[in-house]
Structures are given as structure tokens and as C-alpha cells.
Design an enzyme around this catalytic site. Structure first.
Site, PDB file in Angstrom:
ATOM      1  N   GLU A  66       0.829  -1.211   0.000  1.00 20.44           N
ATOM      2  CA  GLU A  66       0.000   0.000   0.000  1.00 20.44           C
ATOM      3  C   GLU A  66       0.860   1.257   0.000  1.00 20.44           C
ATOM      4  O   GLU A  66       1.826   1.386   0.752  1.00 20.44           O
ATOM      5  CB  GLU A  66      -0.898   0.053   1.236  1.00 20.44           C
ATOM      6  N   ASP A 133       9.018   6.391  15.374  1.00 24.67           N
ATOM      7  CA  ASP A 133       8.866   7.826  15.100  1.00 24.67           C
ATOM      8  C   ASP A 133       9.260   8.603  16.352  1.00 24.67           C
ATOM      9  O   ASP A 133       8.735   8.342  17.437  1.00 24.67           O
ATOM     10  CB  ASP A 133       7.411   8.122  14.715  1.00 24.67           C
ATOM     11  N   ILE A 134      10.210   9.530  16.209  1.00 26.30           N
ATOM     12  CA  ILE A 134      10.648  10.376  17.324  1.00 26.30           C
ATOM     13  C   ILE A 134      10.496  11.822  16.891  1.00 26.30           C
ATOM     14  O   ILE A 134      11.014  12.213  15.835  1.00 26.30           O
ATOM     15  CB  ILE A 134      12.120  10.089  17.708  1.00 26.30           C
ATOM     16  N   ASP A 135       9.794  12.613  17.695  1.00 26.78           N
ATOM     17  CA  ASP A 135       9.463  13.989  17.321  1.00 26.78           C
ATOM     18  C   ASP A 135       9.923  14.944  18.414  1.00 26.78           C
ATOM     19  O   ASP A 135       9.662  14.720  19.604  1.00 26.78           O
ATOM     20  CB  ASP A 135       7.945  14.108  17.135  1.00 26.78           C
ATOM     21  N   CYS A 155      19.135  21.578  19.810  1.00 20.33           N
ATOM     22  CA  CYS A 155      18.262  20.478  20.248  1.00 20.33           C
ATOM     23  C   CYS A 155      18.460  19.206  19.437  1.00 20.33           C
ATOM     24  O   CYS A 155      17.948  18.141  19.816  1.00 20.33           O
ATOM     25  CB  CYS A 155      16.790  20.895  20.248  1.00 20.33           C
ATOM     26  N   ARG A 186      11.304  17.953   9.019  1.00 20.18           N
ATOM     27  CA  ARG A 186      10.982  19.117   9.849  1.00 20.18           C
ATOM     28  C   ARG A 186      11.619  19.023  11.226  1.00 20.18           C
ATOM     29  O   ARG A 186      12.580  19.687  11.529  1.00 20.18           O
ATOM     30  CB  ARG A 186       9.462  19.305   9.946  1.00 20.18           C
TER      31      ARG A 186
END
Length: 449
Positions: A66, A133-135, A155, A186
Site C-alpha cells: 500500500e 517515530d521520534i518527534d 536540540c 521538519r
């Protein structure tokens, strides 16, 4: 496109004398997907050797994968599937999605799932990379350089140590080898674990792997909830060895974690001894420790003194509690904060590598985990820069560069990283896996009449 309308040069590539600074990101994405996106490498990855003529290759494998296109107006078009590289490439060029997500491989072609309704055959995912996923938005309570979509070199160490800890655990504790790390375009990082074993994990097994890394479990009463005990797991000890130097050398000074009374008290709240807290306050107030790193070392000294006192009193538990408290400070500020829900379900979508982030124009490029601290999110290539470079390379496509126009741009290092750190090893493993299946099939007894 107004004054930035593209002309076609001798090579067939887009050309303009105006540059791309005044062109919208969506317009530039159409040119990027038309000329620069590395379709061949992208397809080689997701085919897992099934695009080859090797025995046991599954010719229908890619058609069961998919893809999800997000079109203008946040229109989600799920369950897209493509027979081959040409079909995938043609669809992306034609529809130019603002976001391209990758989903699982299903038991049937997802685009034809309606045809199987009522047949008794269940439409279900059967294979999918284990993803993480790390944000950075999840660190807004500890980073002081910015919040929300902000990202900078101050950061970024939070993302770099997250990659290091995740990579060490996945390789050493679970034995996975083929792992791709990608800048999200981002403010975050995605990880794709692509070993055969990882792709075939059930949802319950995925949740178990994700929870293995869930040392940080949110906030409660102004303090981080951490899965740390008095007796440390070896993975926690290993993580501490990775985190502590970065915490002291980068995060303390660059985030100013002890730069004012409010932040000092927030950090001291982790220390269970009022005597230690008060002594540290006195030393900091007297200016004996002049900067954040010196203040931290002063706190370490006070903790060591208190532990010596406790040792004399044979209070081993109290001494260990102080060790745990100091480690908690480091883990509360720097341990990876994973979005566990992304990892737990096989059918969860995740943004594709090498696509363009619609808000920043940055390309989602691979990261070498061994050089994560050297990665600079502020200088990641943008779609405009790549198009400018392609625009200046007007001498035509040279031989084997046809279909790989990215060779004329700054996307080259990103694709070299993709190949060297991930794709080359993965393809070798896929060939060996298919060959092993062929040998097993040949070894099966056959009926001879």
C-alpha cells in the site's frame, strides 16, 4: 507558474533563468518528482529482491504494497498499489502528492480489495517494516531553544542520542541488521527496521519491542515517569553511557538547564535528599559554580558526600536511591521519547524517505547512525536548491545518468548514505534469502510416477 515557468533544455530537463526562490513548494515538488526523486533505489528497497529474476522471487509482491497519497486540500488517497517501478513512478509524477506514505504489504492487492468483498477472504496486512517515530515536540518541556516545529543544532543532540540508543538496542539486543534512519523533513526522525524477522512481526510482538524502549513514560506532578529500578537492566546501563556525556557536554550548556532558579528547582526536584538540595542551592547562589556544567558537577559532589555519609551508616538503599535520582535527571531530559503507537500496528502509515516536507521544502534524507551527531538539520537540502542545481547543469544527461538526474545535485551524499548504510547490505541479504528458499524448494521430495 507565472515568470518562473519552466522551459525544456536539450536534455529534456527543466530550465529557467529565474531560479526557484519565488516558486511555491508544491510547484517545485512536481519538478522534483519528475526529475530528481531516486525512484530506482526507492523501488529496490521496497521490492526486497522480488524485482529480480531469481527463483522464488514473488512477482506480485509490490502490487500488494500500500501507498497513500496526500493531495492538495489534505485529501488522503489510501490503498494505492503498483505493479512495477514504471507504474509507481508514473503515478507519483502525475498526481504529485504533497505527502507520500508507505503502508504494509497485504495478502491481496489493496487497490482491488473491494473485488474480494463477500468472497470469504479477509483483507489483512501480512508484512510491514518495524517503524519508529521520534518527534522533538515531545521534548518541549525540556528544550529551551524553541518549541513546536522548531529544530536547530542545540536540540538536535536529543535526536542524535535517540538514534544511538535505538540503534544499539535493535542491533545488540534483538539482532536486527538492516535499519534505515531518516530525517522527517521538519523536527524528527523515522526508523525503518527491514530484516525479514522484523517485517513479519505480529502487532503484539511489535508492541513488545516498542515497549522495551519505553523507559520514558510521560510526566506526572512535574517529574518524568521513568521505568528505572534500583537494579539496572544492562540496556539502561548502556543507554546511560551514551546519554551522560551528551547531557553534560551539550544539553546542559546549550539548553541552559541550570541557568535560572526555576530550572534549577525543576532539576533538584528529582533529588530525594533535602540536605543535598540545600547544599547545592547554597553553592549555586554563592556563584561557586559559575556555569551550568560547573553547577552540575557541584551537585554531583554533594551527592557523593551524602552517599559517603550513608555508606558509613550502612544505608545502601539510600545511596542507590541517590544514584538513581542523578540518572533520572539525565534520562528525564535526554532518553528517547518514542511515539509508541506508530510502532505497535502493522497497518500504520509512515512518510516515505526522499519525499519533500510541504512546509519546509526539505527532503527527507537518510542519516548515518554512526555519524548522527554530525548531521545538521539546518543545512538539509531543500527542493528549491536541488532544482537550482539541476537547472544549472544544462549540458545534458551523460550516459548512465539518464533517470538519475539527482547525480547533478546535492542529493548525491544522501543517496550514497542510503546505499552504504542500508541498501547494499539489505540487497545482499535479500538475494541470500531468495537463494536459500530456492535451495529448500529444490530439496523437497517430488513424486515420480
Amino acid at each position: 507558474m507565472g515568470d518562473d515557468r519552466m522551459d525544456t533544455g536539450p536534455s529534456g530537463r527543466p530550465e529557467t533563468d529565474q531560479g526557484f526562490t519565488n516558486m511555491g513548494t508544491q510547484e517545485m515538488m512536481k519538478l522534483y518528482y519528475g526529475w530528481i526523486f531516486p525512484y530506482r533505489d526507492f523501488y529496490k528497497w521496497l521490492a526486497y529482491g522480488n524485482d529480480s529474476k531469481l527463483p522464488q522471487a514473488d512477482a506480485g509482491f509490490m502490487q500488494r504494497r500500500e501507498f497513500c497519497f496526500t493531495l492538495d486540500g489534505d485529501i488522503f488517497v489510501r490503498y494505492q498499489s503498483f505493479k512495477d517501478l514504471d507504474g509507481l513512478q508514473a503515478a507519483i509524477k502525475e498526481r504529485c502528492p504533497s505527502k507520500l506514505d508507505i503502508g504494509p504489504v497485504y495478502n491481496i492487492n489493496p487497490a482491488r480489495r473491494a473485488a474480494y468483498a463477500g468472497s470469504g477472504q479477509t483483507f489483512t496486512p501480512v508484512e510491514r517494516e518495524l517503524v519508529f517515530d521520534i518527534d522533538l515536540t515531545d521534548y518541549d518541556d525540556v528544550r529551551t531553544c524553541g518549541s513546536g516545529g522548531h529544530i536547530c543544532n542545540k536540540c538536535w543532540p536529543l535526536m542524535a542520542v535517540a538514534i544511538q540508543i535505538l540503534d544499539a538496542g535493535l542491533r545488540r539486543d534483538f539482532g536486527f541488521q538492516h535499519i534505515l534512519y531518516v530525517y522527517s523533513g521538519r523536527r524528527g526522525v523515522h526508523a525503518w527496521v527491514c530484516d525479514d524477522r522484523a517485517r513479519c512481526l505480529s502487532d503484539e510482538q511489535r508492541a513488545a519491542v516498542a515497549n522495551y524502549f519505553a523507559v520514558y513514560r510521560g510526566q506526572e506532578g512535574g517529574l518524568a515517569r521513568l521505568a528505572l529500578g534500583l537494579e539496572e537492566h544492562p540496556a539502561v546501563t548502556r543507554a546511560a553511557a551514551i546519554l551522560e556525556p551528551v547531557f553534560v557536554e551539550r544539553l546542559l550548556p546549550e539548553q541552559g538547564l541550570l541557568s535560572d532558579d526555576k530550572r534549577q528547582e525543576a532539576l533538584l526536584a528529582y533529588i530525594p535528599s533535602e540536605r543535598v538540595r540545600e547544599r547545592a542551592r547554597q553553592r549555586w547562589a554563592q556563584g561557586e559554580a559559575g556555569d551550568d556544567v560547573a553547577r552540575w558537577h557541584a551537585l554531583e559532589e554533594e551527592v557523593a558526600k551524602e552517599q559517603a555519609t550513608l555508606a558509613k551508616a550502612r544505608d545502601t538503599r539510600g545511596a542507590k536511591a541517590l544514584d538513581r535520582a542523578m540518572r533520572s535527571v539525565v534520562f528525564a531530559h535526554a532518553y528517547p521519547r518514542l511515539d509508541l503507537e506508530v510502532s505497535k500496528k502493522m497497518n500504520h502509515l509512515l512518510k516515505a524517505p526522499f519525499c519533500v516536507h510541504p512546509k519546509t521544502g526539505k527532503v527527507c534524507v537518510p542519516i548515518d547512525p554512526d555519524r548522527a551527531h554530525e548531521f545538521d538539520p539546518e543545512t538539509v537540502v531543500t527542493v528549491g536548491r536541488l532544482l537550482d542545481q539541476l537547472n544549472k547543469a544544462r549540458d545534458g544527461v551523460k550516459g548512465s545518468d539518464a533517470g538519475e538526474e539527482w547525480r547533478s545535485t546535492d542529493l548525491v551524499p544522501a543517496i550514497q548514505t542510503f546505499r552504504a548504510c542500508f541498501l547494499d547490505g539489505l540487497q545482499g541479504a535479500c538475494r541470500e534469502s531468495l537463494a536459500a528458499r530456492a535451495r529448500e524448494s529444490a530439496a523437497q521430495p517430488t513424486l515420480v510416477w
